[in-house]
Design an enzyme around this catalytic site. Structure first.
Site, PDB file in Angstrom:
ATOM      1  N   ASP A  14       0.824  -1.211   0.000  1.00  0.00           N
ATOM      2  CA  ASP A  14       0.000   0.000   0.000  1.00  0.00           C
ATOM      3  C   ASP A  14       0.860   1.265   0.000  1.00  0.00           C
ATOM      4  O   ASP A  14       1.787   1.394   0.802  1.00  0.00           O
ATOM      5  CB  ASP A  14      -0.921  -0.012   1.224  1.00  0.00           C
ATOM      6  CG  ASP A  14      -2.242   0.655   0.939  1.00  0.00           C
ATOM      7  OD1 ASP A  14      -2.247   1.876   0.698  1.00  0.00           O
ATOM      8  OD2 ASP A  14      -3.265  -0.042   0.937  1.00  0.00           O
ATOM      9  N   SER A  64      -6.443   4.204  -1.609  1.00  0.00           N
ATOM     10  CA  SER A  64      -6.536   2.773  -1.289  1.00  0.00           C
ATOM     11  C   SER A  64      -7.881   2.172  -1.667  1.00  0.00           C
ATOM     12  O   SER A  64      -7.950   1.053  -2.168  1.00  0.00           O
ATOM     13  CB  SER A  64      -6.268   2.554   0.206  1.00  0.00           C
ATOM     14  OG  SER A  64      -5.007   3.093   0.546  1.00  0.00           O
ATOM     15  N   ASP A 156      -4.207  14.207   3.048  1.00  0.00           N
ATOM     16  CA  ASP A 156      -4.262  14.089   1.587  1.00  0.00           C
ATOM     17  C   ASP A 156      -3.950  15.442   0.945  1.00  0.00           C
ATOM     18  O   ASP A 156      -4.077  15.614  -0.267  1.00  0.00           O
ATOM     19  CB  ASP A 156      -5.645  13.599   1.151  1.00  0.00           C
ATOM     20  CG  ASP A 156      -5.961  12.233   1.741  1.00  0.00           C
ATOM     21  OD1 ASP A 156      -5.059  11.374   1.733  1.00  0.00           O
ATOM     22  OD2 ASP A 156      -7.085  12.031   2.223  1.00  0.00           O
ATOM     23  N   ARG A 259     -16.204   8.752   0.574  1.00  0.00           N
ATOM     24  CA  ARG A 259     -15.504   7.500   0.884  1.00  0.00           C
ATOM     25  C   ARG A 259     -15.971   6.971   2.232  1.00  0.00           C
ATOM     26  O   ARG A 259     -16.056   7.707   3.206  1.00  0.00           O
ATOM     27  CB  ARG A 259     -13.994   7.719   0.875  1.00  0.00           C
ATOM     28  CG  ARG A 259     -13.239   6.475   1.266  1.00  0.00           C
ATOM     29  CD  ARG A 259     -11.806   6.528   0.852  1.00  0.00           C
ATOM     30  NE  ARG A 259     -10.963   5.831   1.814  1.00  0.00           N
ATOM     31  CZ  ARG A 259      -9.667   5.667   1.694  1.00  0.00           C
ATOM     32  NH1 ARG A 259      -9.042   6.165   0.655  1.00  0.00           N
ATOM     33  NH2 ARG A 259      -8.980   5.031   2.610  1.00  0.00           N
ATOM     34  N   ALA A 260     -16.222   5.667   2.282  1.00  0.00           N
ATOM     35  CA  ALA A 260     -16.933   5.075   3.413  1.00  0.00           C
ATOM     36  C   ALA A 260     -16.106   4.865   4.669  1.00  0.00           C
ATOM     37  O   ALA A 260     -16.576   5.108   5.779  1.00  0.00           O
ATOM     38  CB  ALA A 260     -17.524   3.729   2.980  1.00  0.00           C
ATOM     39  N   ASP A 441      -1.316  -0.075  -4.733  1.00  0.00           N
ATOM     40  CA  ASP A 441      -2.601   0.537  -5.098  1.00  0.00           C
ATOM     41  C   ASP A 441      -2.447   1.989  -5.541  1.00  0.00           C
ATOM     42  O   ASP A 441      -3.261   2.517  -6.276  1.00  0.00           O
ATOM     43  CB  ASP A 441      -3.596   0.424  -3.936  1.00  0.00           C
ATOM     44  CG  ASP A 441      -3.003   0.892  -2.612  1.00  0.00           C
ATOM     45  OD1 ASP A 441      -1.786   1.186  -2.555  1.00  0.00           O
ATOM     46  OD2 ASP A 441      -3.756   0.960  -1.618  1.00  0.00           O
ATOM     47  N   HIS A 442      -1.402   2.655  -5.058  1.00  0.00           N
ATOM     48  CA  HIS A 442      -1.137   4.061  -5.390  1.00  0.00           C
ATOM     49  C   HIS A 442       0.218   4.414  -4.801  1.00  0.00           C
ATOM     50  O   HIS A 442       0.788   3.649  -4.025  1.00  0.00           O
ATOM     51  CB  HIS A 442      -2.227   4.986  -4.815  1.00  0.00           C
ATOM     52  CG  HIS A 442      -2.386   4.861  -3.330  1.00  0.00           C
ATOM     53  ND1 HIS A 442      -1.506   5.447  -2.433  1.00  0.00           N
ATOM     54  CD2 HIS A 442      -3.296   4.189  -2.572  1.00  0.00           C
ATOM     55  CE1 HIS A 442      -1.873   5.137  -1.205  1.00  0.00           C
ATOM     56  NE2 HIS A 442      -2.953   4.366  -1.252  1.00  0.00           N
TER      57      HIS A 442
END
Length: 513
Positions: A14, A64, A156, A259-260, A441-442
């Site tokens: 990750d 993610s 972020d 986003r949850a 993933d990034h």
């Protein structure tokens, strides 16, 4: 009869991107003999994990949730960020029946509309443009009292970058002639996802009862006071703005994060009648609580944008073909390797087992950069040695979680720990004739400082991510791969035909190609 599982292991590192720049690059600085050896001797290349390639707006860094959705689906998944932005642009958002029903009920009773959300242009959990649109919707539907409870980012986005976002929202309310920012708090408190209920309680009490540790006349002053206390955006303590606001019976609350994973806990405190994780001072009887997207099927609240269903994702397709699979991660990324990788499905598929390793209980992960990676690896090595599964899908959280701390030395240690873990898995696979794909993933950990601001770079990046095949087959890596191509690549290695729903194509091709 199926042959003995060999296994095929997918390692998702990750937040582990690739940058040509060596400046503040923890991947470059780390001693990583295993990954260096694999890159020198095995088929490998780079694939894209950002922007249009993962269903996000052009130039938008990956994250993610998005990354795991694409990895597991085998197709580019149109993201909630893009759906909401498009609905605002098309005007559909302003007619959204779920939001309008809650707002209208409050407005008809002369009550307030409260907007919750991460105030940032980060685009990972939310976007400030969506908060502006929500304020405009409330205004257009006649709300006299519109309150924004702003969660500050700094994770972020650069650590101290909230001022421009606050100015933008102040300007929005000024233009509308209605509404204001009612409170500020860092996302560390409001957006916990690790059951640190003491943090969530501070956010809830601030929003519902106007109880803050600090008060400021304006949001700008509240932010500057936090900076004077040496709190960066993420850690800003509960601050009421102006006359403290409470959430009253009959008010409407709209949570504008799309986003949850970091919106669930606070939402549960508002809407679950039998909530017991801390003592609520009270639970307002609301006109409505609306989640922008469905944070969990079990949460008793409507969502403005219902989840789209994804058929024949990798986990589902493996199950239909009689393959067994293990999903394993530590707490911080467990939802990603299960719920998100399965296309938004909570329950395991037939033949799927899951192992959750608790993340260490430290304030920030730079204090323990190895996190729980060694324990995760112990379980995987054991599973490989006993050949229990056809497929093992693991997430290693270190690159992302330590990358978010902005502490370079810790990030280097995180990468070095990952290298050891990868080495142990590769050794175990060699003994049983198994194979692996290593990817991410990034990006994040490959850029630890922001050259333009001189501040720590705590956010994700738009850099490509590594893709490495570990095994005995003569294969080569094609150019132009994206995350959505990883599941089809796994099916190729497993000798399974690709289902029609998977539009991705194998990254591994025969050398003749």
């Amino acid at each position: 009869m199926t042959t003995t599982p060999k296994p095929l292991v997918l390692m998702i590192l990750d937040g582990f991107g690739h940058s040509e720049s060596h400046e503040s690059n923890a991947v470059y600085a780390a001693k990583k003999p295993v990954l260096d050896r694999l890159c020198a001797s095995m088929p490998n290349g780079l694939i894209s994990g950002s922007g249009m390639d993962v269903g996000l707006p052009d130039g938008q860094m990956g994250n993610s949730e998005v990354g795991h959705m694409n990895l597991g689906a085998g197709r580019v998944v149109y993201q909630d960020f893009t759906r909401v932005t498009k609905a605002i642009r098309d005007g559909e958002f302003f007619e959204n029946p779920t939001i309008c029903a809650a707002v209208d009920k409050a407005v008809d009773a002369g009550k307030a509309v409260h907007i919750l959300g991460l105030l940032s242009d980060g685009g990972v959990h939310s976007h400030q443009d969506h908060l502006i649109a929500m304020a405009e919707l409330a205004f257009k539907r006649g709300a006299e009292k519109i309150y924004l409870h702003a969660f500050l980012d700094g994770r972020d986005t650069p650590p101290k970058s909230a001022q421009s976002s606050i100015e933008l929202l102040d300007e929005t309310f000024k233009t509308l002639g209605k509404g204001r920012i009612a409170s500020l708090i860092g996302r560390y408190f409001a957006m916990d996802r690790d059951n640190r209920w003491d943090r969530v309680a501070q956010a809830y009490n601030l929003i519902v009862d106007g109880q803050g540790q600090f008060n400021a006349a304006t949001a700008q002053e509240g932010l500057q006071a936090a900076y004077a206390r040496e709190e960066s955006d993420e850690f800003v303590k509960a601050t009421t703005i102006g006359e403290p606001v409470k959430v009253e019976d009959g008010d409407a609350v709209v949570f504008m994060n799309f986003r949850a994973d970091r919106a669930r806990e606070l939402t549960r405190v508002f809407v679950e009648d039998d909530f017991k994780d801390f003592e609520r001072p009270r639970q307002p009887k609301l006109a409505g609580f609306v989640m922008l997207t469905q944070y969990a099927a079990s949460i008793p609240a409507p969502s403005a944008f219902a989840p789209g269903s994804l058929e024949n994702v990798l986990g589902d397709y493996l199950a239909k073909n009689g393959k067994t699979q293990l999903r394993i991660a530590e707490t911080e990324k467990y939802a990603h390797v299960t719920f998100f990788f399965s296309g938004g499905r909570e329950e395991p598929f037939p033949g799927e087992e899951r192992i959750l390793i608790p993340s260490p209980k430290v304030a920030t992960y730079d204090l323990q950069p190895e996190m729980s990676a060694p324990e995760v690896t112990d379980k995987i090595v054991d599973a490989i040695e006993h050949q229990r599964y056809d497929v093992i899908i693991v997430n290693y959280a270190n690159g992302d979680m330590v990358g978010h701390s902005g502490v370079f030395e810790a990030a280097v240690k995180a990468v070095e720990c990952l290298d050891l873990c990868v080495g142990r898995i590769v050794d175990a696979l060699e003994k049983v004739g198994g194979e692996a794909l290593i990817t991410a993933d990034h990006g994040n950990v490959e850029q630890m400082s922001d050259e333009s601001t001189g501040q720590a770079h705590t956010a994700h990046t738009t850099e490509p991510v590594p893709f490495i095949y570990v095994g005995k087959r003569a294969l080569k890596v094609r150019e132009g791969g994206v995350l959505a191509d990883v599941a089809p690549t796994m099916l190729k290695l497993l000798g399974l035909p690709k289902p029609a729903e998977m539009t991705g194509t194998s990254i591994l091709v025969d050398p003749a190609h």
